[in-house]
Design a protein around this motif. Structure first.
Motif, mmCIF file in Angstrom:
data_model
loop_
_atom_site.group_PDB
_atom_site.id
_atom_site.type_symbol
_atom_site.label_atom_id
_atom_site.label_comp_id
_atom_site.label_asym_id
_atom_site.label_seq_id
_atom_site.Cartn_x
_atom_site.Cartn_y
_atom_site.Cartn_z
ATOM 1 N N ARG A 36 1.190 -2.856 2.757
ATOM 2 C CA ARG A 36 1.623 -3.330 1.443
ATOM 3 C C ARG A 36 0.970 -2.518 0.326
ATOM 4 O O ARG A 36 1.631 -2.169 -0.658
ATOM 5 C CB ARG A 36 1.292 -4.802 1.257
ATOM 6 N N LEU A 37 -0.314 -2.221 0.481
ATOM 7 C CA LEU A 37 -0.997 -1.398 -0.518
ATOM 8 C C LEU A 37 -0.299 -0.044 -0.667
ATOM 9 O O LEU A 37 -0.068 0.435 -1.775
ATOM 10 C CB LEU A 37 -2.453 -1.183 -0.116
ATOM 11 N N TYR A 38 0.042 0.543 0.476
ATOM 12 C CA TYR A 38 0.700 1.852 0.431
ATOM 13 C C TYR A 38 2.082 1.745 -0.209
ATOM 14 O O TYR A 38 2.453 2.585 -1.042
ATOM 15 C CB TYR A 38 0.813 2.435 1.841
ATOM 16 N N SER A 39 2.821 0.711 0.162
ATOM 17 C CA SER A 39 4.166 0.529 -0.381
ATOM 18 C C SER A 39 4.128 0.320 -1.886
ATOM 19 O O SER A 39 4.915 0.921 -2.636
ATOM 20 C CB SER A 39 4.852 -0.654 0.302
ATOM 21 N N GLU A 40 3.218 -0.527 -2.338
ATOM 22 C CA GLU A 40 3.101 -0.798 -3.773
ATOM 23 C C GLU A 40 2.658 0.453 -4.530
ATOM 24 O O GLU A 40 3.140 0.737 -5.633
ATOM 25 C CB GLU A 40 2.107 -1.935 -4.013
ATOM 26 N N ALA A 41 1.737 1.209 -3.935
ATOM 27 C CA ALA A 41 1.259 2.444 -4.569
ATOM 28 C C ALA A 41 2.386 3.461 -4.693
ATOM 29 O O ALA A 41 2.534 4.129 -5.722
ATOM 30 C CB ALA A 41 0.101 3.028 -3.763
ATOM 31 N N ARG A 42 3.203 3.563 -3.660
ATOM 32 C CA ARG A 42 4.335 4.482 -3.695
ATOM 33 C C ARG A 42 5.343 4.078 -4.768
ATOM 34 O O ARG A 42 5.904 4.931 -5.457
ATOM 35 C CB ARG A 42 5.024 4.511 -2.326
ATOM 36 N N ASP A 43 5.549 2.775 -4.919
ATOM 37 C CA ASP A 43 6.461 2.295 -5.954
ATOM 38 C C ASP A 43 5.937 2.673 -7.339
ATOM 39 O O ASP A 43 6.714 3.090 -8.214
ATOM 40 C CB ASP A 43 6.631 0.777 -5.851
ATOM 41 N N GLU A 44 4.641 2.503 -7.549
ATOM 42 C CA GLU A 44 4.047 2.861 -8.842
ATOM 43 C C GLU A 44 4.145 4.368 -9.082
ATOM 44 O O GLU A 44 4.408 4.816 -10.198
ATOM 45 C CB GLU A 44 2.576 2.425 -8.885
ATOM 46 N N LEU A 45 3.953 5.130 -8.021
ATOM 47 C CA LEU A 45 4.055 6.586 -8.131
ATOM 48 C C LEU A 45 5.466 6.998 -8.510
ATOM 49 O O LEU A 45 5.675 7.839 -9.393
ATOM 50 C CB LEU A 45 3.649 7.232 -6.805
ATOM 51 N N SER A 46 6.459 6.409 -7.867
ATOM 52 C CA SER A 46 7.857 6.729 -8.149
ATOM 53 C C SER A 46 8.240 6.340 -9.574
ATOM 54 O O SER A 46 9.083 6.987 -10.199
ATOM 55 C CB SER A 46 8.781 6.013 -7.152
ATOM 56 N N ALA A 47 7.602 5.278 -10.085
ATOM 57 C CA ALA A 47 7.895 4.808 -11.441
ATOM 58 C C ALA A 47 7.135 5.597 -12.505
ATOM 59 O O ALA A 47 7.343 5.368 -13.703
ATOM 60 C CB ALA A 47 7.558 3.323 -11.556
ATOM 61 N N GLY A 48 6.289 6.520 -12.077
ATOM 62 C CA GLY A 48 5.531 7.319 -13.041
ATOM 63 C C GLY A 48 4.265 6.653 -13.532
ATOM 64 O O GLY A 48 3.631 7.137 -14.475
ATOM 65 N N ASN A 49 3.880 5.551 -12.896
ATOM 66 C CA ASN A 49 2.641 4.855 -13.263
ATOM 67 C C ASN A 49 1.487 5.447 -12.439
ATOM 68 O O ASN A 49 0.991 4.822 -11.497
ATOM 69 C CB ASN A 49 2.781 3.352 -13.007
ATOM 70 N N TYR A 50 1.091 6.651 -12.800
ATOM 71 C CA TYR A 50 0.180 7.414 -11.946
ATOM 72 C C TYR A 50 -1.221 6.801 -11.863
ATOM 73 O O TYR A 50 -1.835 6.818 -10.791
ATOM 74 C CB TYR A 50 0.113 8.862 -12.446
ATOM 75 N N ASP A 51 -1.726 6.275 -12.967
ATOM 76 C CA ASP A 51 -3.061 5.683 -12.925
ATOM 77 C C ASP A 51 -3.108 4.492 -11.962
ATOM 78 O O ASP A 51 -4.043 4.355 -11.173
ATOM 79 C CB ASP A 51 -3.477 5.217 -14.330
ATOM 80 N N LYS A 52 -2.092 3.651 -12.033
ATOM 81 C CA LYS A 52 -2.062 2.481 -11.156
ATOM 82 C C LYS A 52 -1.846 2.901 -9.708
ATOM 83 O O LYS A 52 -2.425 2.313 -8.778
ATOM 84 C CB LYS A 52 -0.971 1.513 -11.592
ATOM 85 N N ALA A 53 -1.003 3.901 -9.513
ATOM 86 C CA ALA A 53 -0.772 4.394 -8.152
ATOM 87 C C ALA A 53 -2.070 4.930 -7.553
ATOM 88 O O ALA A 53 -2.412 4.637 -6.401
ATOM 89 C CB ALA A 53 0.291 5.491 -8.169
ATOM 90 N N ILE A 54 -2.806 5.715 -8.342
ATOM 91 C CA ILE A 54 -4.075 6.265 -7.859
ATOM 92 C C ILE A 54 -5.045 5.139 -7.522
ATOM 93 O O ILE A 54 -5.739 5.177 -6.499
ATOM 94 C CB ILE A 54 -4.677 7.212 -8.917
ATOM 95 N N SER A 55 -5.092 4.128 -8.378
ATOM 96 C CA SER A 55 -5.972 2.983 -8.131
ATOM 97 C C SER A 55 -5.639 2.299 -6.809
ATOM 98 O O SER A 55 -6.531 1.975 -6.010
ATOM 99 C CB SER A 55 -5.862 1.976 -9.281
#
Length: 265
Positions: A36-55
């Protein structure tokens, strides 16, 4: 009475806040599985929310350090920093991954990404062409990008990323040669003919196949002519005519406007 209670509660909250003893903000990811962490991070990355994705990726690596998701998270962190325009952080993440996982099946991508990180530093690399004295620029990023792409091509000749890396290497060779040519022109226009000839010769020696050496040879010819060195001047012209029989520089007797090299690639 209710109003008094609300006021008292507000006062208590403000007091606790001032003392710094309010409870910490709840971590929304607490208890999440690695997937789930990976899936959510990938979603944030795809949305351009890079800081949250990195977190999210960093939390994934910290909580599940021995799974396959952790290695993928390390790669994604490097990519997210790259997309965020954070060059030092991206390079550090790439180098860390290569050091930790030299035999990873996708390590070729990390070499490619390292090249891209440096390659896309054009704003600082070649800004001198139109706005800054070329002698003040050091194209280190271009050299670093070339070395990364070269390592990829040599170590992973069958990699999916190698053809593009080779194409970018050809571009970078001419970019680096053109840098020397711009510096040579800078010296020539200021009457520093020895420095102009030496810098142009450096371009010819190090980047023999680059289109920019046509102009480098011409600058050598004109510099030796200005210094009253006919033998070296004639040698430069002979090489220029033999290598570029239809040279625009010789045809015009001087420099001519040409399509900028960075628009040809």
């Amino acid at each position: 009475m209710k109003s008094a209670v609300r006021v008292l509660a507000l006062g208590l909250a403000l007091g606790l806040s001032g003392c710094g003893i309010l409870p910490e903000q709840v971590d929304e990811t607490r208890g999440w599985s690695a997937s789930r962490l990976y899936s959510e991070a990938r979603d944030e990355l795809s949305a351009g929310n890079y800081d949250k994705a990195i977190s999210h990726f960093e939390k994934l690596e910290a909580r599940y350090p021995f799974g396959t998701y952790a290695q993928q998270a390390q790669m994604e962190i490097a990519y997210a920093h790259y997309r965020q325009g954070e060059q030092p952080e991206a390079l550090a993440a790439v180098d860390r991954f290569i050091k930790l996982h030299p035999n990873h099946p996708n390590v070729d991508y990390m070499y490619y990404l390292r090249g891209l990180i440096n390659f896309n530093d054009r704003a600082s690399l070649f800004d001198f062409i139109s706005r800054q004295d070329p002698s003040e620029r050091d194209p280190k990023s271009a050299q670093d990008a070339f070395e990364s792409f070269k390592q990829l091509a040599e170590r992973f000749p069958s990699s999916t990323y190698t053809p593009d890396a080779i194409a970018r290497m050809k571009y970078l060779v001419n970019a680096l040669a053109q840098h020397h040519v711009h510096v040579a022109n800078y010296y020539y226009r200021r009457g520093a003919y020895v420095a102009a000839a030496n810098r142009a010769q450096l371009a010819v020696t190090e980047y023999r196949d680059a289109p920019a050496i046509e102009e480098a040879l011409f600058i050598m010819m004109k510099s030796y002519e200005a210094m009253g060195m006919p033998q070296l001047r004639n040698d430069s012209e002979r090489i220029l005519r033999a290598t570029f029989p239809n040279s625009e520089f010789l045809a015009a007797g001087g420099r001519r406007e040409k399509t900028p090299w960075w628009k040809v690639w």
